[in-house]
Design a protein around this motif. Structure first.
Motif, PDB file in Angstrom:
ATOM      1  N   VAL A 127       1.078   0.025 -66.744  1.00 36.22           N
ATOM      2  CA  VAL A 127      -0.206   0.886 -66.979  1.00 36.22           C
ATOM      3  C   VAL A 127      -1.450   0.702 -66.142  1.00 36.22           C
ATOM      4  N   ALA A 128      -1.307  -0.061 -65.102  1.00 34.34           N
ATOM      5  CA  ALA A 128      -2.631   1.095 -64.047  1.00 34.34           C
ATOM      6  C   ALA A 128      -2.589   1.728 -63.292  1.00 34.34           C
ATOM      7  N   ARG A 129      -1.063   2.300 -62.946  1.00 34.97           N
ATOM      8  CA  ARG A 129      -0.925   3.653 -63.182  1.00 34.97           C
ATOM      9  C   ARG A 129      -1.217   4.510 -64.324  1.00 34.97           C
ATOM     10  N   ALA A 130      -1.411   4.315 -65.060  1.00 31.96           N
ATOM     11  CA  ALA A 130      -1.192   5.329 -66.333  1.00 31.96           C
ATOM     12  C   ALA A 130      -2.678   5.785 -66.938  1.00 31.96           C
ATOM     13  N   LEU A 131      -3.138   4.073 -66.493  1.00 27.91           N
ATOM     14  CA  LEU A 131      -4.891   4.314 -67.091  1.00 27.91           C
ATOM     15  C   LEU A 131      -6.046   5.008 -65.434  1.00 27.91           C
TER      16      LEU A 131
END
Length: 201
Positions: A132-136
């Protein structure tokens, strides 16, 4: 048509927003469905046992949310949420995939956290959190290009960010992502977004 739905599913919310944006909200009967109930009949409409599922007038069913959304977008004469063939279409589809992936990872993490003590995997949960953090971070870099015409991509991103607020509000995704946070604050004024908010957690 009939929509099998749950008020807290981000994928259902995406479809509900598409219905409103396409002017089809009144044309679809909504059937509340608990996909986790032992006696649910949902698999008769979706063998995967997931919502949303859209039952057409001929009795056939469509699933999952990307398929349903594109079908609904084909039923109206207004501006399309799915751009025509070309670069804009691929961008919108990629954004939808990224947003759905955020929801997938967030849901997997939430389910893992609900497992009994001794059965949880911290490494699995952390894998989902990092995804999720990478996508954000990707969305933060692309945030200036999100303004403009509403597409299935930007609509899906809006839903995914709202789902993070809904289920993981204690982990503010906005920290370190000012461009994405500013876009979300502005885009959240969309009527279809306000009308599809889930009940308080």
């Amino acid at each position: 048509m009939k929509l099998r739905w749950s008020p807290t599913s981000p994928y259902v919310r995406k479809v509900a927003m598409v219905l409103i944006e396409c002017g089809l909200d009144s044309a679809v009967e909504k059937q509340a469905t608990n996909a986790w109930a032992p006696d649910t009949d949902l698999p008769t409409d979706n063998p995967l046992g997931k919502v949303p599922a859209l039952i057409l007038d001929d009795g056939s069913a469509l699933y999952d949310s990307p398929v349903i959304a594109e079908y609904l977008d084909s039923l109206h004469d207004g501006p399309r949420l799915f751009p025509a063939a070309g670069p804009a279409r691929w961008t919108a589809l990629r954004q939808q995939a990224l947003a759905d992936g955020i929801c997938d990872a967030a849901i997997l993490r939430r389910l893992e956290l609900q497992r009994p003590n001794g059965e949880r995997s911290d490494s699995w949960s952390d894998r989902q959190r990092r995804a999720v953090a990478r996508a954000l971070d990707v969305l933060e870099a692309e945030a200036p290009a999100l303004d403009g015409t509403l597409t299935i991509g930007t609509l899906s991103i809006l839903v995914a960010l709202a789902y993070l607020d809904f289920r993981f509000g204690h982990e503010d995704w906005r920290v370190g992502r000012p461009e994405l946070a500013a876009w979300f604050a502005s885009a959240s004024d969309l009527d279809s977004f306000r009308r599809t908010a889930p009940p308080p957690a």
